[in-house]
Design an enzyme around this catalytic site. Structure first.
Site, PDB file in Angstrom:
ATOM      1  N   THR A 187       0.835  -1.073   0.099  1.00  0.00           N
ATOM      2  CA  THR A 187       0.032   0.027   0.119  1.00  0.00           C
ATOM      3  C   THR A 187       0.879   1.202  -0.277  1.00  0.00           C
ATOM      4  O   THR A 187       1.806   1.276   0.788  1.00  0.00           O
ATOM      5  CB  THR A 187      -0.922   0.000   1.217  1.00  0.00           C
ATOM      6  OG1 THR A 187      -1.917  -1.035   1.094  1.00  0.00           O
ATOM      7  CG2 THR A 187      -1.545   1.413   1.424  1.00  0.00           C
ATOM      8  N   ARG A 215     -15.792  -4.447   2.594  1.00  0.00           N
ATOM      9  CA  ARG A 215     -14.659  -3.936   3.714  1.00  0.00           C
ATOM     10  C   ARG A 215     -13.701  -2.739   3.197  1.00  0.00           C
ATOM     11  O   ARG A 215     -13.213  -2.608   2.080  1.00  0.00           O
ATOM     12  CB  ARG A 215     -13.635  -5.201   4.254  1.00  0.00           C
ATOM     13  CG  ARG A 215     -12.878  -4.815   5.059  1.00  0.00           C
ATOM     14  CD  ARG A 215     -11.353  -4.414   4.700  1.00  0.00           C
ATOM     15  NE  ARG A 215     -10.362  -4.224   5.818  1.00  0.00           N
ATOM     16  CZ  ARG A 215      -9.224  -3.762   5.280  1.00  0.00           C
ATOM     17  NH1 ARG A 215      -8.839  -3.319   4.178  1.00  0.00           N
ATOM     18  NH2 ARG A 215      -8.157  -3.591   6.320  1.00  0.00           N
ATOM     19  N   VAL A 216     -13.476  -1.726   4.190  1.00  0.00           N
ATOM     20  CA  VAL A 216     -12.777  -0.716   3.917  1.00  0.00           C
ATOM     21  C   VAL A 216     -11.666  -0.636   4.975  1.00  0.00           C
ATOM     22  O   VAL A 216     -12.083  -0.639   6.157  1.00  0.00           O
ATOM     23  CB  VAL A 216     -13.603   0.569   3.519  1.00  0.00           C
ATOM     24  CG1 VAL A 216     -12.704   1.906   3.473  1.00  0.00           C
ATOM     25  CG2 VAL A 216     -14.390   0.421   2.302  1.00  0.00           C
ATOM     26  N   GLY A 217     -10.468  -0.335   4.717  1.00  0.00           N
ATOM     27  CA  GLY A 217      -9.438  -0.093   5.679  1.00  0.00           C
ATOM     28  C   GLY A 217      -9.218   1.382   5.976  1.00  0.00           C
ATOM     29  O   GLY A 217     -10.079   2.160   5.923  1.00  0.00           O
ATOM     30  N   ASP A 218      -8.019   1.212   6.496  1.00  0.00           N
ATOM     31  CA  ASP A 218      -7.505   2.755   6.891  1.00  0.00           C
ATOM     32  C   ASP A 218      -7.202   3.814   5.788  1.00  0.00           C
ATOM     33  O   ASP A 218      -7.371   4.941   5.873  1.00  0.00           O
ATOM     34  CB  ASP A 218      -6.120   2.568   7.913  1.00  0.00           C
ATOM     35  CG  ASP A 218      -5.343   2.077   7.148  1.00  0.00           C
ATOM     36  OD1 ASP A 218      -5.416   1.130   6.253  1.00  0.00           O
ATOM     37  OD2 ASP A 218      -4.027   2.551   7.221  1.00  0.00           O
ATOM     38  N   GLY A 239      -0.467  -1.430   6.491  1.00  0.00           N
ATOM     39  CA  GLY A 239      -0.373  -2.572   7.379  1.00  0.00           C
ATOM     40  C   GLY A 239      -1.933  -2.806   7.777  1.00  0.00           C
ATOM     41  O   GLY A 239      -3.163  -2.380   6.916  1.00  0.00           O
ATOM     42  N   GLY A 241      -5.200  -2.112   8.540  1.00  0.00           N
ATOM     43  CA  GLY A 241      -6.084  -1.002   8.731  1.00  0.00           C
ATOM     44  C   GLY A 241      -6.876  -0.998   9.844  1.00  0.00           C
ATOM     45  O   GLY A 241      -7.130   0.005  10.264  1.00  0.00           O
TER      46      GLY A 241
HETATM   47  C1  SD4 Z   1      -5.884  -1.814   4.564  1.00  0.00           C
HETATM   48  N1  SD4 Z   1      -3.854  -0.745   4.964  1.00  0.00           N
HETATM   49  O1  SD4 Z   1      -6.663  -1.628   3.835  1.00  0.00           O
HETATM   50  C2  SD4 Z   1      -4.246  -1.280   4.165  1.00  0.00           C
HETATM   51  C3  SD4 Z   1      -3.590  -2.593   3.678  1.00  0.00           C
HETATM   52  C4  SD4 Z   1      -2.214  -2.390   3.159  1.00  0.00           C
HETATM   53  O2  SD4 Z   1      -0.190  -3.196   2.367  1.00  0.00           O
HETATM   54  O3  SD4 Z   1      -1.447  -1.519   3.828  1.00  0.00           O
HETATM   55  N2  SD4 Z   1      -1.554  -3.176   2.526  1.00  0.00           N
HETATM   56  O4  SD4 Z   1      -5.971  -2.161   5.765  1.00  0.00           O
END
Ligand code: SD4
Length: 326
Positions: A187, A215-218, A239, A241
């Site tokens: 990312t 699903r949505v992360g950070d 990382g 999220g």
């Molecule tokens: C997430 N932070 O969607 C992102 C994933 C990520 O390398 O960093 N992947 O949680």
């Protein structure tokens, strides 16, 4: 009571009055960091992404703004089919659909984000369009895709043969368990500093491999995956999220820098906020990268293996980060 006695008597009270404001967090501090009058442009990105970071550096060298540089820089990884956590070629969700998240934030504090977008490769550029062309900050799902089409983006199939193969292999496991590679996420969170002395950033991802649909992360959440305050500095995250969102990591780092912590110490504190809630060594990775208006840079992660790209004076370097666990 003479003046001397009065001062003696009220010594304790005075101490409280004089010391407390310094000892307390100054929440509205405009930033106590020296701002360089002759800024040297630079770009920093999470992970070893030399082409993307060089691209951003060149855009900055050509006199463009930090937001232009960040969006153009991360676009390289969005098109990079070998990068399986960003853009086209990113790992799909558990139903085999690739959905992308991105956000941008500029030096004025304006920001834009798109969440769970299908069929559009350059989602950071799309987030910038949300910021500039709509009265909103976030567009999600079908609405974001529709907006992209209206802006002239061409819909594309983001699932490559390689990602499809890996997903089918994962399906055979039979158990729903999203995957996040502890050692090598890609990312990309990027922060650029331009010749006008302004900071801006972008963050773009396909998120957790084989996540639940929706699903949505950070990464597209302002304050979690990215935060910029042009008076203070900026931070980006990569990382797992879910853990970054729970501690609003990037905003936390910028606020810590506002109150005088170096970018390094601020990243370390943000990582320890996550670790203090864990029992022992966690089996996930979170990494932060931050810079302040003095050009200082900090990076820190939970697990070893994190590094960042640093462009300055036409040269890009990959710099390994320290981690809480060796
Ligand atoms: C997430 N932070 O969607 C992102 C994933 C990520 O390398 O960093 N992947 O949680």
């Amino acid at each position: 009571m003479n003046r001397r006695k009065f001062l003696d008597k009220s010594y304790l009270g005075l101490t409280t009055i004089l010391v407390a404001p310094e000892a307390t967090f100054n929440l509205r501090n405009k930033g106590n960091i020296h701002i360089s009058k002759n800024p040297n442009i630079y770009a920093i990105s999470t992970w070893n992404v030399p082409e993307a970071n060089m691209k951003a550096g060149k855009v900055l060298e050509n006199g463009f703004s930090a937001i232009e540089a960040a969006v153009k820089g991360v676009a390289y990884e969005e098109s990079n089919l070998l990068n399986t956590t960003v853009g086209m070629g990113g790992a799909p969700d558990r139903d085999g659909i690739v959905s992308l998240d991105a956000c941008v934030m500029n030096h004025t504090g304006n920001c834009g984000a798109v969440l769970a977008v299908e069929n559009i490769t350059h989602v950071a550029a799309l987030a910038k369009e949300v910021m500039e062309k709509t009265p909103h900050v976030i567009l999600a799902g079908k609405g974001a895709r529709q907006f992209a089409l209206e802006q002239g983006y061409t819909p594309e199939n983001l699932l490559t043969e390689q990602s499809k193969k890996a997903w089918k292999k994962w399906l055979k496991n039979g158990n729903y368990k999203p995957e996040i590679n502890v050692e090598n996420h890609d990312t990309i969170g990027m922060i650029c500093f331009d010749s006008s002395g302004n900071l801006s950033g972008a963050c773009t991802t396909s998120g957790l491999a084989y996540k639940m649909s929706g699903r949505v992360g950070d990464s597209p959440i302002i304050g979690s995956g990215l935060y910029i305050d042009n008076n203070v500095g900026g931070a980006v995250a990569t990382g797992l999220g879910e853990e970054v969102i729970k501690t609003v990591g990037s905003f936390l780092i910028v606020e810590l820098m506002r109150n005088g912590l170096s970018p390094q110490k601020a990243c370390e504190e943000a990582v320890s906020r996550i670790l203090e809630k864990q029992k022992g060594k966690p089996n996930f990775q979170v990494a932060y990268l931050a810079t302040n208006k003095n050009g200082e840079i900090g990076a820190y992660s939970i697990q070893k293996g994190f590094s960042y790209s640093f462009y300055k004076n036409k040269v890009n370097k990959n710099i390994p980060s320290n981690s809480a666990y060796k």
